[in-house]
Design a protein around this motif. Structure first.
Motif, mmCIF file in Angstrom:
data_model
loop_
_atom_site.group_PDB
_atom_site.id
_atom_site.type_symbol
_atom_site.label_atom_id
_atom_site.label_comp_id
_atom_site.label_asym_id
_atom_site.label_seq_id
_atom_site.Cartn_x
_atom_site.Cartn_y
_atom_site.Cartn_z
ATOM 1 N N LYS A 1 -2.103 5.227 2.307
ATOM 2 C CA LYS A 1 -1.916 5.056 3.375
ATOM 3 C C LYS A 1 -2.320 3.698 4.235
ATOM 4 O O LYS A 1 -3.416 3.783 4.237
ATOM 5 N N PRO A 2 -1.537 2.957 4.630
ATOM 6 C CA PRO A 2 -1.947 1.764 5.072
ATOM 7 C C PRO A 2 -2.778 1.899 6.414
ATOM 8 O O PRO A 2 -2.466 2.273 7.293
ATOM 9 N N GLY B 1 -5.733 0.221 2.165
ATOM 10 C CA GLY B 1 -5.519 1.907 1.709
ATOM 11 C C GLY B 1 -6.161 2.313 0.236
ATOM 12 O O GLY B 1 -6.893 1.444 -0.444
ATOM 13 N N VAL C 1 0.897 -1.344 -0.098
ATOM 14 C CA VAL C 1 0.034 -0.024 0.048
ATOM 15 C C VAL C 1 0.906 1.326 -0.169
ATOM 16 O O VAL C 1 0.453 2.257 -0.592
#
Lengths: 463, 463
Positions: A99-100, A112, A93
């Motif tokens: 943004k994981p 994500g 991601v």
């Protein structure tokens, strides 16, 4: 408009545009490529596939999802699998530019958002049915079954059904909704052939409903025995022991049945469009006038996976509802809300905010042996006792009559069965009955305003 | 004190003094002499006798009664009999120096107070059992049976039992009390031998109780079949078809049983003494604090016989109680009062004075055919509808929520089953929930004050 006409026009609402399709394809290719490269170094990975609505070509506009499945060798332990998928998913991601976020179903996975596409990186074991080792192991078989069974063009029928369910508020198997999953809409379309046929069938459903596409069971009785208590039973074609509709609550099922009847009677595109209502605070004030509410509002100290917090909220809502009823209030309705980050709300509509100061205490018939105990006790406290018919009665004086104070007291003493993880928050929460404080928070948060409006209107979106 | 000791001392409370006895005798002689002289001219009169407690020597202190019975030939019509007894009774009472009052049981009779003695002039037919022509025809046979059956000295046992019942509030067969008649106390004494034995038996009674002194019936089942629903059945020795205890309500019976148990456990003279409580308005205010009442207070335009007005009040009390419950209030207790002249009061203790503005309206399951009707109606009024489980629900808004206004409305529209003769009065009555107005009336009337106090304390006098 005829049913067919409405369905044709609705397709424009639910079918992704060419642009959207290209965007999803690009993200998919990138994600798969990245996943293959990153997974090379991970021991135990035996395959990488695309699953879900993207693989089946059944995703609907605005809901593009890339479900990247990492297949592990069954020799890998569950703890190892969890550790590896979290690391791998996070890296994928991140490298995709998203943004994981750590999510949690049966086991953890990573989510994500990349170019408007929700990317999920999920682990599963490469096993043969029915030797499942984890809940996600069935997914690749689901994908294969749907691809084999859906006839060309039926993808759009699935899309219409999904779009209808989204519009009516019954789509989604997550705890927040307790409705219909994507896979379930695909099976219904396979079973009945088209969106309109699903609705025609559903409009005359009377639970329990049984759908067993592969005839895994010999009789209705056998199915009912295996899946007791479920209002809708759709036997999973790839696993005879699983009800694909296990998450569907009686409420959501009934709403779907009702929506189907109303749509067939008077077809309209409004069933596909969630009204983009923008309630004003003054609307909320007007509609809440003369009604009695009690609510708990609090902020979490840490973010939690969506389904975790919704599960905790729903369990706590149920516990508090029971506690309020035990205390002597009638709970007309209740609701939970979270911004899925920190802010949480539990709200209950009551018949009253104050209990009567005196309540009637019905004693035993004087001809049973308890009479003396009752007499001794109530002659000291309360009003009475007196005899009516063959029984003793007394009036008991309540020290505390306020719903807010009683609920707070119960929370403090731990007398309410709420989610353990929320207990601390609830004990420190703002407990109130005056919506004023809530209005202030809603003034700053459009989603909370939306929730309050729909809770107060108390109508499913299709009505 | 032992039981016997208390009984001995209680005798001083219940037994008339020599002075009182002489006074009664003198009044009796005068009354009988007068009755004989006056009746000479009345056609159809065949005999004049003394009946009741004076004839049986079982009257208690302060309750001297002269029951003068005028026996008529069965050839006299009922209308003639009524006309003649009213005329004759009025003349007798007047000549004795009393103020004649017309009373009414099965047929009219005349009452007056002379030298502290209640004189009743009553008509009956001279008939052989079971050829009764009126309800009073049995009385001379009752007197004869009791005189034949009571052993010497047992008169005082009857007196103790009557005194105990007066003290405990269960004495009197009139509608106001629905308790034990004098004749019933005599039969109980005959059956069990002594006051204490009656109490010993009663303390372990469990209804239905059957007493059949003359074994008129062959089995318990036969008796129960003949007198269905009565908690206490005492077959009249002079009339197998009559239950002497027909007037005894389950409440009064249970109170008597309870009082017997408590007395045997802890004998005391207080069971014989009605506390001469003089509640102050401030006491009444204190005890009514935080409680919810609704009451109707009115004045009759004309005086009515005691039992007539009590019957009308009790019937109206029951009708209003049911109406209040139908409207959504819990009625904890209710009471009636009259000064037995003009002023009347009906009072109800409620859980609340206001209904919730919104009430939950539970609709049909959506799988039944009523769903559409419910939906159509409630989508226009109220809040909702929504689906919960398999059902529809809505919130209904009440226009009127005040108990006082709702009750007044029901009275005006005739929606309450009250006594026909009181309807007009009740429609013009003062209906209130604030006891203030009632306190003012109670301030001027000691009896009303006494009633309010005992209604508010909500305890039988022996507790």
């Amino acid at each position: 408009m005829s049913l067919e006409e409405v369905a044709r026009k609705a397709l424009k609402i639910v079918k992704p545009s060419k642009l959207e399709e290209r965007r999803l394809k690009r993200t998919l290719e990138k994600a798969l490529l990245l996943a293959r490269r990153e997974a090379e170094r991970i021991p135990g990975v035996v395959d990488i596939t695309l699953e879900g609505s993207a693989a089946k070509n059944t995703w609907i506009k605005g809901r593009a999802e890339a479900d990247i499945f990492i297949h592990f060798d069954p020799g890998v332990s569950k703890a190892e699998l969890e550790e590896r998928i979290v690391k791998l998913g996070t890296r994928i991601v991140e490298k995709l530019g998203g943004k994981p976020m750590l999510m949690y179903a049966d086991h953890p996975y990573v989510e994500g958002t990349v170019n408007g596409v929700t990317v999920d990186v999920v682990a599963c074991y490469r096993v043969e049915p029915p030797g499942w080792r984890s809940a996600t192991d069935r997914t690749p078989y689901h994908t294969r079954y749907v691809l084999e069974s859906l006839k060309p063009g039926q993808e759009d029928e699935v899309r219409l059904l999904k779009g209808f369910m989204v519009g009516c508020g019954v789509y989604g198997a997550e705890i927040k909704v307790k409705g219909f999953s994507g896979y379930l809409t695909e099976l219904l379309t396979i079973r009945y052939g088209s969106f309109l046929n699903v609705l025609r069938e559903a409009s005359s459903w009377r639970p329990p409903i049984i759908i067993d596409l592969k005839n895994h069971y010999g009789s209705r009785e056998e199915v009912l025995e295996a899946f007791q208590g479920s209002p809708l039973i759709v036997v999973d074609p790839v696993d005879r022991s699983r009800n694909v509709a296990a998450a569907v609550s009686m409420t959501r099922l009934s709403e779907f049945v009702l929506a189907s009847r109303l749509f067939l009677r008077k077809p309209s595109l409004r069933f596909f469009r969630r009204k983009a209502e923008k309630p004003k605070i003054s609307d909320i004030k007007r509609i809440s006038k003369d009604r009695c509410f009690i609510y708990a509002y609090f902020k979490l100290g840490e973010e939690k996976p969506r389904d975790v917090i919704w599960g905790e909220l729903k369990r706590s809502e149920e516990g508090m509802r029971k506690a309020l009823e035990r205390l002597g209030f009638a709970v007309y309705r209740s609701g939970s809300w979270t911004d899925e980050s920190r802010r949480c709300l539990l709200i209950f509509e009551l018949d009253k905010l104050m209990l009567p100061r005196f309540s009637l205490h019905k004693g035993p018939p004087i001809y049973l042996k308890d009479w003396e105990h009752f007499l001794d006790r109530w002659i000291r406290e309360g009003v009475g006792p007196w005899v009516h018919g063959d029984r003793l009665y007394a009036l008991r004086r309540r020290e505390e009559v306020s719903a807010v104070k009683l609920l707070r007291g119960e929370l403090m003493s731990g007398g309410i069965s709420v989610s353990k993880d929320l207990m601390g928050y609830l004990q420190k929460a703002y407990i109130g009955s005056d919506l004023g404080r809530l209005m202030k928070a809603a003034d700053r948060d459009e989603r909370l305003r939306g929730f309050l409006w729909s809770f107060l209107r108390a109508r499913p979106p299709f009505l």
